[in-house]
Each structure stands twice: as structure tokens, then as C-alpha cells.
Design a protein around this motif. Structure first.
Motif, PDB file in Angstrom:
ATOM      1  N   THR A  32      28.856  63.554  53.631  1.00 25.84           N
ATOM      2  CA  THR A  32      27.915  62.692  52.896  1.00 25.84           C
ATOM      3  C   THR A  32      26.546  63.352  52.789  1.00 25.84           C
ATOM      4  O   THR A  32      26.127  64.098  53.684  1.00 25.84           O
ATOM      5  CB  THR A  32      27.728  61.353  53.646  1.00 25.84           C
ATOM      6  OG1 THR A  32      27.395  61.647  55.013  1.00 25.84           O
ATOM      7  CG2 THR A  32      28.972  60.481  53.589  1.00 25.84           C
ATOM      8  N   SER A 171      26.066  44.908  60.615  1.00 25.92           N
ATOM      9  CA  SER A 171      26.871  46.006  61.193  1.00 25.92           C
ATOM     10  C   SER A 171      27.158  45.615  62.650  1.00 25.92           C
ATOM     11  O   SER A 171      27.111  46.421  63.573  1.00 25.92           O
ATOM     12  CB  SER A 171      26.160  47.358  61.122  1.00 25.92           C
ATOM     13  OG  SER A 171      25.857  47.699  59.788  1.00 25.92           O
ATOM     14  N   LEU A 188      35.015  58.075  59.015  1.00 25.50           N
ATOM     15  CA  LEU A 188      34.020  58.046  57.934  1.00 25.50           C
ATOM     16  C   LEU A 188      32.644  58.302  58.521  1.00 25.50           C
ATOM     17  O   LEU A 188      32.224  57.593  59.439  1.00 25.50           O
ATOM     18  CB  LEU A 188      34.006  56.672  57.240  1.00 25.50           C
ATOM     19  CG  LEU A 188      35.263  56.235  56.488  1.00 25.50           C
ATOM     20  CD1 LEU A 188      35.148  54.766  56.109  1.00 25.50           C
ATOM     21  CD2 LEU A 188      35.500  57.106  55.257  1.00 25.50           C
ATOM     22  N   GLU A 189      31.980  59.297  57.983  1.00 26.17           N
ATOM     23  CA  GLU A 189      30.541  59.414  58.265  1.00 26.17           C
ATOM     24  C   GLU A 189      29.837  58.287  57.509  1.00 26.17           C
ATOM     25  O   GLU A 189      30.395  57.754  56.547  1.00 26.17           O
ATOM     26  CB  GLU A 189      29.985  60.719  57.711  1.00 26.17           C
ATOM     27  CG  GLU A 189      30.378  61.954  58.397  1.00 26.17           C
ATOM     28  CD  GLU A 189      29.772  63.169  57.701  1.00 26.17           C
ATOM     29  OE1 GLU A 189      29.878  64.256  58.271  1.00 26.17           O
ATOM     30  OE2 GLU A 189      29.200  63.035  56.595  1.00 26.17           O
ATOM     31  N   GLU A 190      28.616  57.987  57.912  1.00 27.10           N
ATOM     32  CA  GLU A 190      27.880  56.930  57.192  1.00 27.10           C
ATOM     33  C   GLU A 190      26.399  57.280  57.133  1.00 27.10           C
ATOM     34  O   GLU A 190      25.842  57.836  58.098  1.00 27.10           O
ATOM     35  CB  GLU A 190      28.079  55.588  57.905  1.00 27.10           C
ATOM     36  CG  GLU A 190      27.519  54.410  57.142  1.00 27.10           C
ATOM     37  CD  GLU A 190      28.102  53.089  57.582  1.00 27.10           C
ATOM     38  OE1 GLU A 190      28.841  53.033  58.583  1.00 27.10           O
ATOM     39  OE2 GLU A 190      27.839  52.088  56.900  1.00 27.10           O
ATOM     40  N   TYR A 192      22.689  55.363  56.097  1.00 24.71           N
ATOM     41  CA  TYR A 192      21.969  54.114  55.783  1.00 24.71           C
ATOM     42  C   TYR A 192      20.665  54.474  55.093  1.00 24.71           C
ATOM     43  O   TYR A 192      19.865  55.229  55.635  1.00 24.71           O
ATOM     44  CB  TYR A 192      21.617  53.359  57.068  1.00 24.71           C
ATOM     45  CG  TYR A 192      22.707  52.544  57.704  1.00 24.71           C
ATOM     46  CD1 TYR A 192      23.814  53.144  58.287  1.00 24.71           C
ATOM     47  CD2 TYR A 192      22.615  51.154  57.744  1.00 24.71           C
ATOM     48  CE1 TYR A 192      24.810  52.383  58.883  1.00 24.71           C
ATOM     49  CE2 TYR A 192      23.598  50.377  58.350  1.00 24.71           C
ATOM     50  CZ  TYR A 192      24.695  51.005  58.907  1.00 24.71           C
ATOM     51  OH  TYR A 192      25.675  50.242  59.495  1.00 24.71           O
ATOM     52  N   ASN A 247      24.762  51.594  52.126  1.00 23.63           N
ATOM     53  CA  ASN A 247      25.589  52.484  52.937  1.00 23.63           C
ATOM     54  C   ASN A 247      26.373  53.441  52.066  1.00 23.63           C
ATOM     55  O   ASN A 247      26.996  53.001  51.075  1.00 23.63           O
ATOM     56  CB  ASN A 247      26.624  51.674  53.750  1.00 23.63           C
ATOM     57  CG  ASN A 247      25.979  50.851  54.848  1.00 23.63           C
ATOM     58  OD1 ASN A 247      26.335  49.704  55.060  1.00 23.63           O
ATOM     59  ND2 ASN A 247      25.026  51.442  55.546  1.00 23.63           N
ATOM     60  N   MET A 249      29.491  56.046  52.626  1.00 22.23           N
ATOM     61  CA  MET A 249      30.492  56.474  53.585  1.00 22.23           C
ATOM     62  C   MET A 249      31.446  57.453  52.914  1.00 22.23           C
ATOM     63  O   MET A 249      31.705  57.356  51.694  1.00 22.23           O
ATOM     64  CB  MET A 249      31.298  55.269  54.103  1.00 22.23           C
ATOM     65  CG  MET A 249      30.519  54.361  55.010  1.00 22.23           C
ATOM     66  SD  MET A 249      31.554  53.031  55.670  1.00 22.23           S
ATOM     67  CE  MET A 249      31.491  51.864  54.320  1.00 22.23           C
ATOM     68  N   TRP A 256      38.312  52.310  54.442  1.00 26.18           N
ATOM     69  CA  TRP A 256      37.403  51.814  55.482  1.00 26.18           C
ATOM     70  C   TRP A 256      38.191  50.959  56.462  1.00 26.18           C
ATOM     71  O   TRP A 256      38.448  49.784  56.208  1.00 26.18           O
ATOM     72  CB  TRP A 256      36.274  50.994  54.842  1.00 26.18           C
ATOM     73  CG  TRP A 256      35.260  50.475  55.816  1.00 26.18           C
ATOM     74  CD1 TRP A 256      34.593  51.178  56.789  1.00 26.18           C
ATOM     75  CD2 TRP A 256      34.779  49.131  55.892  1.00 26.18           C
ATOM     76  NE1 TRP A 256      33.726  50.351  57.457  1.00 26.18           N
ATOM     77  CE2 TRP A 256      33.815  49.102  56.939  1.00 26.18           C
ATOM     78  CE3 TRP A 256      35.049  47.955  55.192  1.00 26.18           C
ATOM     79  CZ2 TRP A 256      33.138  47.924  57.285  1.00 26.18           C
ATOM     80  CZ3 TRP A 256      34.384  46.781  55.518  1.00 26.18           C
ATOM     81  CH2 TRP A 256      33.446  46.776  56.569  1.00 26.18           C
TER      82      TRP A 256
END
Ligand SMILES: O=C(O)C[C@@H](O)[C@H](O)C(=O)CO
Length: 271
Positions: A32, A171, A188-190, A192, A247, A249, A256
Motif C-alpha cells: 500500500t 476499529s 492485509l496491510e492498512e 489510515y 482506510n 488495505m 478482508w
């Protein structure tokens, strides 16, 4: 390793102001990346994607996006993210050039994920967003899904907006999605991207792993970015302020599936 990226404000082209630019060159993120740009009216930004796909979200204002012989004019549905109106986005496939021209003063978020798999350019109108009212007690939040895993319009990217009003958590209860263990959990990377209302507000965000080898609690301010390479990532919103975050992801598989922290999962089961 700091997970917090404070807002910038650097004019990178006439009328184009860089607010955030987080990518593999300045973060540990592999799947990401994100740019946030503020465009003066009539200003333009263009880029040619390398081996990346992109999701261009019109956070505020009205813009025209051109990509792959398509032109989407006058997109964008709100003056503030806190209008809570689902906005428009454009998906741009790997390797393509695109341009964004602001018809009004505008703010855009460009989410990136590395891929060589081509998907067609597509306008994602705000009115197709799946809206969810999640949570109870003091963890109520409004979720506007922009590019969820049940829309097969991207190779890796998932995009969602979350509104958390004064005094609530989101979250939350804490969950993670950092084990490639489908169907139970996806990796999953995320990222914000946060905004506050009023702007001087802040939220607390904790990012931590089960073994606490990573355990960072941050004071997050308006237009800051927090990266979640792994771990649980709850957000707490102080009384008097409202929180928005978008977000991004992505990971090996575009689904997800998350794992709630077992010691806090009882929060969900309250009547
Ligand atoms: O439900 C929420 O509070 C939003 C979170 O699910 C957020 O989108 C996230 O952490 C996704 O993993």
C-alpha cells in the motif's frame, strides 16, 4: 519505527499542495501507498502509474479525472468529508497515465497498490457505496465502503471510509489481519488517513501485536497518516470531536477476513 506521518503542506506544482506521500521509500509498506493532494481551483495533477493500480478518491470539491481515453467530469459529492455524503472515486489500472483537474478547490486521496494485473478504468460513484452502521454502546461508527472485497474491480486495493463520532471507539474491539491464513484471516496491510472536526482535535490510535513486539500508541491529528504494517489498530475519539478516516488495505489476496483480539471479543457480544 514510527507509524505516524504528520501532515505536510508543500506546493509541488502550481496550485497542487502535497499533504501526504507515504510509500515504500519512506515506510515498511509493501502492498500500500498513499498521496493526499489539495488542489486550488483550475490546478491540475497528472501521473503515469508504474506497476501500480490506483484509486483516486475525491475527498472534497469537484474535479475532472481523465485516464485511458475516458474523462469523468464534475465528480465529487461534498465540500467537507464531514458532510458524510458518499463521494466519487476513479479506479485507474496498472501502468496507465491519469490527470486530475480541479473545477473547485478540491482535496483528493490517491491510493496505490503494486500490481501488473490490468483492470479497466472505472468510475465508482458514491451512490453505489454500501453503507454500514456498526457497533453499539460507545463503539458506534458509520462505514461507507468505496471499494470493498465484494466489488471485483481491482487486483489488490480495498478502500473504505469510517466516521466515528465524539466519545466513541472504532476499529474496535481490536482486530488484526496480518496472518495469511485464509479463510480464517487474510494478510492485509492498512493505511489510515485521518481528519478531525473541529480541526484542532486529535484521536488516539494504538497499533500493537499479540507479543507486543510492536506496541505504539499515537496522538493523531488532522490530516495525519498512520500505517499498520501488522497488528491490532483501535482508534479512540475524545469527547467533543468527530473523527473521519479513510482506510487503504491491500495484501496477497483481496479479501478482508480479520481476527478479533480474543480477550476483547466479549465487547461485540454485549446485548
Ligand atoms: O469497523 C470499523 O470500525 C472500521 C475498521 O473495520 C477499519 O476499516 C479497519 O480496521 C479495517 O481493517
Amino acid at each position: 519505527m514510527s507509524l505516524l506521518y504528520q501532515k505536510q503542506n508543500q506546493e509541488i506544482r502550481p496550485g497542487v499542495h502535497l499533504i501526504q506521500d507515504v510509500n515504500a521509500s519512506n515506510s515498511p509498506m509493501k502492498y500500500t501507498a498513499v498521496k493526499v493532494l489539495a488542489l486550488d481551483a483550475n490546478a491540475s495533477y497528472d501521473e503515469t502509474l508504474g506497476a501500480f493500480e490506483a484509486g483516486i478518491v475525491v475527498l472534497t470539491g469537484k474535479v475532472t479525472v481523465s485516464a485511458d481515453q475516458q474523462r469523468f467530469e464534475g465528480i465529487g459529492q461534498r465540500q467537507s468529508v464531514f458532510d458524510k455524503i458518499p463521494t466519487d472515486s476513479v479506479y485507474v489500472g496498472t501502468g496507465l497515465p491519469f490527470s486530475v483537474t480541479a473545477q473547485t478547490a478540491a482535496k483528493i486521496l490517491i491510493a496505490f497498490s503494486p500490481t501488473t494485473t490490468s483492470f479497466p478504468v472505472r468510475l465508482l460513484k458514491g451512490d453505489i457505496h454500501q453503507i454500514e452502521h456498526r457497533g453499539k454502546y460507545q463503539n458506534k461508527r458509520l462505514v461507507q465502503n468505496i471499494l470493498p472485497d465484494d466489488l471485483p474491480f481491482a487486483d489488490k486495493l480495498l478502500l473504505v471510509e469510517v466516521y466515528t463520532d465524539s466519545g466513541n471507539w472504532s476499529s474496535y474491539p481490536p482486530h488484526r489481519h496480518d496472518h495469511d491464513n485464509l479463510p480464517t484471516e487474510s494478510l492485509l496491510e492498512e493505511i489510515y488517513y485521518h481528519e478531525m472536526q473541529p480541526k484542532q482535535g486529535f484521536v488516539f490510535q494504538r497499533v500493537y501485536t499479540d507479543d507486543h513486539s510492536l506496541d505504539e500508541t499515537m496522538t493523531v491529528q488532522n490530516q495525519d497518516v498512520v500505517i499498520v504494517p501488522k497488528g491490532y489498530h483501535p482508534v479512540g475519539v475524545p469527547d467533543g470531536y468527530d473523527s473521519y478516516y479513510l482506510n487503504i488495505m491491500a495484501g496477497p489476496t483481496r479479501v478482508w477476513h480479520f481476527h478479533n483480539a480474543p480477550e476483547h471479543a466479549w465487547i461485540i457480544d454485549r446485548k
